[in-house]
Design an enzyme around this catalytic site. Sequence first.
Site, PDB file in Angstrom:
ATOM      1  N   LYS A  50      -6.034  -1.496   3.460  1.00  0.00           N
ATOM      2  CA  LYS A  50      -5.862  -3.079   3.868  1.00  0.00           C
ATOM      3  C   LYS A  50      -7.204  -3.796   3.496  1.00  0.00           C
ATOM      4  O   LYS A  50      -7.216  -4.691   3.223  1.00  0.00           O
ATOM      5  CB  LYS A  50      -5.360  -3.274   5.164  1.00  0.00           C
ATOM      6  CG  LYS A  50      -3.899  -2.868   5.463  1.00  0.00           C
ATOM      7  CD  LYS A  50      -3.401  -2.407   6.932  1.00  0.00           C
ATOM      8  CE  LYS A  50      -2.079  -1.902   6.995  1.00  0.00           C
ATOM      9  NZ  LYS A  50      -1.712  -1.440   8.430  1.00  0.00           N
ATOM     10  N   GLN A  94      -3.844  -1.285  14.389  1.00  0.00           N
ATOM     11  CA  GLN A  94      -3.160  -0.188  13.538  1.00  0.00           C
ATOM     12  C   GLN A  94      -2.331   0.497  14.669  1.00  0.00           C
ATOM     13  O   GLN A  94      -2.664   0.970  15.635  1.00  0.00           O
ATOM     14  CB  GLN A  94      -3.902   0.657  12.690  1.00  0.00           C
ATOM     15  CG  GLN A  94      -3.119   1.453  12.047  1.00  0.00           C
ATOM     16  CD  GLN A  94      -2.406   1.185  10.973  1.00  0.00           C
ATOM     17  OE1 GLN A  94      -2.649  -0.057  10.523  1.00  0.00           O
ATOM     18  NE2 GLN A  94      -1.419   1.694  10.634  1.00  0.00           N
ATOM     19  N   ASP A 117       1.272  -9.256  11.870  1.00  0.00           N
ATOM     20  CA  ASP A 117       2.005  -8.078  11.812  1.00  0.00           C
ATOM     21  C   ASP A 117       3.391  -8.702  12.365  1.00  0.00           C
ATOM     22  O   ASP A 117       4.443  -8.038  12.095  1.00  0.00           O
ATOM     23  CB  ASP A 117       1.681  -7.083  12.996  1.00  0.00           C
ATOM     24  CG  ASP A 117       0.804  -5.842  12.438  1.00  0.00           C
ATOM     25  OD1 ASP A 117       1.333  -5.623  11.074  1.00  0.00           O
ATOM     26  OD2 ASP A 117      -0.122  -5.240  13.172  1.00  0.00           O
TER      27      ASP A 117
HETATM   28  N1  GUN Z   1       1.549   1.403  11.478  1.00  0.00           N
HETATM   29  C1  GUN Z   1       2.688   1.453  10.477  1.00  0.00           C
HETATM   30  N2  GUN Z   1       2.848   0.413   9.710  1.00  0.00           N
HETATM   31  C2  GUN Z   1       2.284  -0.740  10.511  1.00  0.00           C
HETATM   32  C3  GUN Z   1       2.201  -1.796  10.310  1.00  0.00           C
HETATM   33  O1  GUN Z   1       2.685  -2.648   9.547  1.00  0.00           O
HETATM   34  N3  GUN Z   1       1.321  -2.585  11.221  1.00  0.00           N
HETATM   35  C4  GUN Z   1       0.637  -2.006  11.973  1.00  0.00           C
HETATM   36  N4  GUN Z   1      -0.032  -2.714  12.855  1.00  0.00           N
HETATM   37  N5  GUN Z   1       0.591  -0.795  12.300  1.00  0.00           N
HETATM   38  C5  GUN Z   1       1.386   0.104  11.528  1.00  0.00           C
END
Ligand code: GUN
Length: 290
Positions: A50, A94, A117
């Site tokens: 990311k 995350q 998110d």
């Molecule tokens: N863990 C797996 N997918 C995601 C996501 O889209 N956002 C976040 N914050 N954690 C994740």
Amino acid sequence: MILDGKSAAADVLDECRTAAAVLTAAGVTPGLAVVLVGEDPASQVYVSSKVRTCGELGFHSRKIVLPVATTQAELLAVVAELNADPAIHGILVQSPPPPHINEEEIIRAIDPRKDVDGFHPENVAKLVLEDPSGFIPCTPAGCMKLLEISGIPTQGAGAVVIGRSMIVGKPMALLLVSKRANATVTIAHSRSRDLPAICRGADILVAAVGRPNMVRADWVKPGAVVIDVGINRIADPTRKSGYRLTGDVAFDEVAPLCSAITPVPGGVGPMTIAMLMKNTLQAARQTAGL
Ligand code: GUN
């Protein structure tokens, strides 16, 4: 047809790069903060990816890695600091955090205007209400974008979503049933009676359970579109890493039956990051009143 998420994501990222340059010229550089608590190896890969993508698009980014022993109060303090940072338009913590962290409380602490998110209750409500000022969770948004870019119609289609998580299953079902997509949606899960029979009814089957190779050939209607959201690590001593990635769908036996299917890796995964970048742009624009 193999649905190429890498190529579709590259198109979305190209648009984001152009849009970021326009915003930056107007004095607003989109900024994303990614917070990782602990050392989960898969999460480390996602977080780095990311942050790297931010760099490639000309976004500002902050990567904040906290020790596994970080307390709830310490993590809340980090979120508060990011909420107050004018250079940060998007905040992502995350998931999953270590078990002693109350994730629900952390999500509620994020400024909903920075919740790229789409997990904050305010954004969940906006998704239900089909209010476009809200943020749509990146993975289901990526699945919808991949269907759209691939020219796969959803209007009137029968869709089955396996999985009811707040990250994928539930928002995916809401997007499919929205007035834009107009699918007829069934949400199935581990307690559903006769899961294979439910899945066999699907024109569009979305698997988001996290169980490697769960969806077998006799679960799939010939000609169906299959979207595999699973990213499971399977031990593989022949690989340098010691593992390989596999989806929730037994690809080799299911693919010959489908009209279209996403591979793992290279399907939904790249789309998720692309939609995160799109959400961060949206946050930057909305904050700037553009
Ligand atoms: N863990 C797996 N997918 C995601 C996501 O889209 N956002 C976040 N914050 N954690 C994740």
